[in-house]
Design an enzyme around this catalytic site. Structure first.
Site, PDB file in Angstrom:
ATOM      1  N   HIS A 219       8.645  10.558   7.706  1.00  0.00           N
ATOM      2  CA  HIS A 219       8.478   8.980   7.564  1.00  0.00           C
ATOM      3  C   HIS A 219       9.046   8.551   6.131  1.00  0.00           C
ATOM      4  CE1 HIS A 219       4.683   9.297  10.062  1.00  0.00           C
ATOM      5  NE2 HIS A 219       5.854   9.423  10.721  1.00  0.00           N
TER       6      HIS A 219
HETATM    7  C1  LIG Z   1      11.219  13.459  14.725  1.00  0.00           C
HETATM    8  C2  LIG Z   1      10.559  12.164  14.371  1.00  0.00           C
HETATM    9  C3  LIG Z   1       9.376  11.945  14.927  1.00  0.00           C
HETATM   10  C4  LIG Z   1       8.747  10.859  14.392  1.00  0.00           C
HETATM   11  N1  LIG Z   1       7.379  10.335  15.094  1.00  0.00           N
HETATM   12  C5  LIG Z   1       6.929   9.050  14.924  1.00  0.00           C
HETATM   13  C6  LIG Z   1       5.811   8.284  15.655  1.00  0.00           C
HETATM   14  O1  LIG Z   1       5.532   9.035  16.544  1.00  0.00           O
HETATM   15  N2  LIG Z   1       5.588   7.119  15.401  1.00  0.00           N
HETATM   16  C7  LIG Z   1       6.271   6.478  14.486  1.00  0.00           C
HETATM   17  O2  LIG Z   1       5.643   5.235  14.160  1.00  0.00           O
HETATM   18  N3  LIG Z   1       7.186   6.849  13.858  1.00  0.00           N
HETATM   19  C8  LIG Z   1       7.669   8.271  13.845  1.00  0.00           C
HETATM   20  N4  LIG Z   1       8.656   8.625  13.027  1.00  0.00           N
HETATM   21  C9  LIG Z   1       9.205   7.752  12.171  1.00  0.00           C
HETATM   22  C10 LIG Z   1      10.176   6.596  12.828  1.00  0.00           C
HETATM   23  O3  LIG Z   1      10.672   6.541  14.125  1.00  0.00           O
HETATM   24  C11 LIG Z   1      11.295   6.099  11.782  1.00  0.00           C
HETATM   25  O4  LIG Z   1      10.558   5.898  10.473  1.00  0.00           O
HETATM   26  C12 LIG Z   1      11.976   4.860  12.419  1.00  0.00           C
HETATM   27  O5  LIG Z   1      12.450   5.130  13.561  1.00  0.00           O
HETATM   28  C13 LIG Z   1      12.918   4.374  11.306  1.00  0.00           C
HETATM   29  O6  LIG Z   1      13.604   3.413  11.441  1.00  0.00           O
HETATM   30  P1  LIG Z   1      14.802   2.638  10.772  1.00  0.00           P
HETATM   31  O7  LIG Z   1      15.413   1.623  11.306  1.00  0.00           O
HETATM   32  O8  LIG Z   1      14.482   2.508   9.519  1.00  0.00           O
HETATM   33  O9  LIG Z   1      15.842   3.891  10.677  1.00  0.00           O
HETATM   34  P2  LIG Z   1      16.593   4.863  11.919  1.00  0.00           P
HETATM   35  O10 LIG Z   1      15.782   4.577  13.223  1.00  0.00           O
HETATM   36  O11 LIG Z   1      16.340   6.259  11.414  1.00  0.00           O
HETATM   37  O12 LIG Z   1      17.843   4.327  12.065  1.00  0.00           O
HETATM   38  C14 LIG Z   1      19.067   4.427  11.501  1.00  0.00           C
HETATM   39  C15 LIG Z   1      20.175   4.764  12.350  1.00  0.00           C
HETATM   40  O13 LIG Z   1      21.229   4.564  11.463  1.00  0.00           O
HETATM   41  C16 LIG Z   1      22.319   5.567  11.890  1.00  0.00           C
HETATM   42  N5  LIG Z   1      22.988   5.812  10.576  1.00  0.00           N
HETATM   43  C17 LIG Z   1      22.967   6.302   9.592  1.00  0.00           C
HETATM   44  N6  LIG Z   1      23.932   6.272   8.820  1.00  0.00           N
HETATM   45  C18 LIG Z   1      24.792   5.595   9.446  1.00  0.00           C
HETATM   46  C19 LIG Z   1      26.056   5.114   9.095  1.00  0.00           C
HETATM   47  N7  LIG Z   1      26.792   5.469   7.929  1.00  0.00           N
HETATM   48  N8  LIG Z   1      26.972   4.362  10.222  1.00  0.00           N
HETATM   49  C20 LIG Z   1      26.437   4.104  11.343  1.00  0.00           C
HETATM   50  N9  LIG Z   1      25.238   4.588  11.686  1.00  0.00           N
HETATM   51  C21 LIG Z   1      24.504   5.178  10.853  1.00  0.00           C
HETATM   52  C22 LIG Z   1      21.509   6.798  12.211  1.00  0.00           C
HETATM   53  O14 LIG Z   1      21.984   7.699  13.118  1.00  0.00           O
HETATM   54  C23 LIG Z   1      20.238   6.149  12.793  1.00  0.00           C
HETATM   55  O15 LIG Z   1      20.444   6.053  14.441  1.00  0.00           O
HETATM   56  C24 LIG Z   1       9.226   9.895  13.525  1.00  0.00           C
HETATM   57  C25 LIG Z   1      10.474  10.168  13.193  1.00  0.00           C
HETATM   58  C26 LIG Z   1      11.165  11.355  13.396  1.00  0.00           C
HETATM   59  C27 LIG Z   1      12.693  11.867  12.941  1.00  0.00           C
END
Ligand SMILES: Cc1cc2nc3c(=O)[nH]c(=O)nc-3n(C[C@H](O)[C@H](O)[C@H](O)COP(=O)(O)OP(=O)(O)OC[C@H]3O[C@@H](n4cnc5c(N)ncnc54)[C@H](O)[C@@H]3O)c2cc1C
Length: 538
Positions: free
Chosen positions: A465
């Site tokens: 997280h």
């Molecule tokens: C294995 C795992 C289990 C988890 N379990 C839970 C759970 O059960 N419940 C919960 O609430 N949370 C859980 N989390 C945490 C939660 O899913 C994340 O905190 C949340 O999805 C983050 O959202 P975000 O939009 O900040 O980033 P992300 O969802 O990480 O999105 C960022 C995206 O940007 C892309 N990216 C990065 N750099 C670039 C670039 N330069 N150009 C283009 N694309 C790029 C990445 O590939 C990614 O797809 C878990 C996380 C993981 C990894």
């Protein structure tokens, strides 16, 4: 030419791109570095752990952890359309009201609980709850578990035998207690941000989704973001945005992209040879993460999902799923939940437990010799330790230096040690004792606080997280303002978990989607919902 370019198709990015493209005259480009979410392991809930094989995760090599004897625990992030929401354990938790009230008090004006609650509700399509706290009819399916293992129910009873209250809804505004998590699923399938927001929008002519497209550099002209340079099919291409570039590349990806674009601490940028576009000292600072302790037990028989590692059981469960869309295949495995108190000086629960009727499911956690195990993991919900994201090199295709600096604060170790104590006590209660043959990790019930603290330092790892390295606020170290606009650059926002001033008390997917909903509203000028939002000087 597009109106908006959203860089990163994760929880927040999918939400924003979908919402912005609701206006048919708005041209939106969504870039995601990973592939599209075609893989069936994403969608069948129980196979989520299989998404860790292959290329759906970015595996960061974190710096040796100084406060853990130099070890480098696993640190992965989603790398596929849907981002974390396509590979996570689907636990639906928002954090507690006080998290958001603290943000607002500390300078994230307009982000108090009463301001964010409408956006959690707007996103939500809750199967069971409705009313002031929950939403119905939104894009994000939130369901009760279709299948709860009897061992999870035993663990929930065991916690009650220890005097812990049952909590039917951790998202009601009051977290304390034990219960069953609600999950981001619909009809027995994962409901990722891609499934909830992008799939229904895919037919829109004004939404372009480019997967396998990695943002390399934000283009800035005369103090305004005008586009992005990105890598697609081995070629560097440029896209221009007439209105805004919205960076949603996640907790590590977003600070990394800003730094590679010359937006960050000037001295650091110069030290790696990146031309300074805008000196913004807070970029890459304030990195925080939950820190997980795993308590793993051997069971006296085949009392957990581990038995489904055998082919004949898999076939049976597969058939049940194919015919009825229920049974073990619909389990997210992290079924049981508990929020409880780990420090006398904190009035709110500051420990969160997940109970898994299985062993060796999560990244970095062990299976047991007999093959039949169960796992409790526990983290401190509001850690005090802070880390950093920095550039290793000016080359945007190289990983940044990620140092979560786990356990830098002794307080965090103490709270976690208390978490271990309570976790072990639950497993000794009569409802669980009859299923457990022996502790496996640690190998025995730990007797002293000092030993528990040692266990924490030696065996803990990040809970996936990460947050906070593009912090929202109004002080000089803040990276974005409360409208999520990057300080000092026009036409540029960051919107994902990297903007969290402080980690929320719980899992981070629902907050990321809430941030996405809110950002789309900000961009479209619908700011009236946040009546309290006042910016310094405005
Ligand atoms: C294995 C795992 C289990 C988890 N379990 C839970 C759970 O059960 N419940 C919960 O609430 N949370 C859980 N989390 C945490 C939660 O899913 C994340 O905190 C949340 O999805 C983050 O959202 P975000 O939009 O900040 O980033 P992300 O969802 O990480 O999105 C960022 C995206 O940007 C892309 N990216 C990065 N750099 C670039 C670039 N330069 N150009 C283009 N694309 C790029 C990445 O590939 C990614 O797809 C878990 C996380 C993981 C990894």
């Amino acid at each position: 030419m597009y109106d908006y370019i959203v860089v990163g198709g994760g929880s927040a990015g999918c939400t924003i791109a979908s919402r912005l493209s609701e206006s048919s005259d708005t041209r939106v480009l969504l870039l995601e570095q990973g592939s599209s979410d075609w893989n069936p392991y994403i969608h069948m809930p129980v196979t989520y752990y299989k998404t860790s094989k292959g290329d759906m995760l970015t595996r960061y090599k974190i710096e040796p952890q100084v406060h853990q004897g130099g070890i480098t625990p696993e640190f992965v992030q989603g790398r596929v359309l849907g981002g974390g929401s396509s590979v996570n354990a689907m636990v639906y938790i928002r954090g507690c009201p006080e998290d958001y009230d603290t943000w607002a008090r500390e300078g994230a004006y307009g982000w108090a609980y009463r301001d964010v609650l409408p956006y959690f509700r707007k996103a939500e399509d809750n199967e069971r709850f409705s009313g002031e706290t929950h939403g119905v009819g939104g894009p994000l399916g939130v369901s009760d578990q279709r299948h709860t293992h009897y061992l999870t129910k035993a663990w929930v009873r065991a916690a009650q035998e220890l005097g812990i209250n049952f909590n039917a809804d951790f998202n009601s505004g009051s977290q304390a207690g034990v219960g069953l998590y609600q999950v981001t699923m619909r009809n027995g399938l994962r409901c990722s941000a891609a499934a909830a927001y992008i799939r229904p929008a895919r037919k829109r002519k004004n939404l372009t989704v480019h997967t396998k497209s990695k943002g390399l550099k934000i283009l800035v002209e005369n103090g305004r973001a005008v586009g992005i340079e990105y890598l697609r099919d081995g070629k560097v291409v440029t896209a221009r945005a007439e209105r805004e570039v919205v960076v949603c590349s996640g907790a590590i990806g977003s600070p990394h992209l800003l730094l590679c674009s010359g937006i960050g601490p000037a001295d650091h940028l110069r030290s790696v040879g990146v031309p300074v576009v805008h000196d913004l000292p807070g970029v890459g600072q304030n990195l925080q993460d939950h820190f997980d302790m795993f308590l793993i037990y051997e069971l006296s028989g085949a009392h957990s999902y581990d038995k489904y590692k055998k082919l004949r059981w898999q076939a049976w469960a597969g058939l049940q799923y194919a015919l009825f869309r229920n049974g073990p295949v619909t389990s997210n495995i992290c079924e049981g939940g508990l929020f409880w108190y780990g420090a006398d000086d904190d009035k709110l629960p500051n420990l969160q437990y997940h109970f898994l009727p299985g062993a060796g499911v999560e990244e970095g956690s062990d299976s047991v010799p007999s093959g039949n195990g169960c796992t409790t993991n526990v983290y401190q919900t509001r850690p005090r330790s802070r880390g950093t994201v920095k550039l290793r090199s000016a080359d945007p295709t190289r990983f940044p230096i990620v140092d979560p600096n786990y356990l830098a604060e002794e307080y965090d170790v103490e709270v976690l040690a208390e978490g271990v104590r309570i976790g072990q006590e639950i497993l000794q209660q009569k409802s669980m004792a009859k299923f457990v043959s022996r502790p496996y990790r640690p190998m025995e019930v730990i007797k002293t606080k000092a030993e528990r603290m040692r266990f924490v330092r030696e065996t803990g790892q990040g809970a996936l997280h990460p947050s906070g390295a593009c912090r929202m606020g109004t002080d000089p170290m803040a990276v974005v303002d409360p409208y999520l606009r990057v300080h000092g650059i026009d036409g540029l926002r960051v919107a994902d978990t990297s903007i969290l001033p402080r980690l929320v008390s719980g899992n981070t997917n629902a907050p990321a989607i809430m941030i996405g909903e809110r950002t789309a509203d900000f961009i479209r000028g619908n700011q009236v919902a946040s009546t309290e939002l006042r910016l310094a000087g405005e």
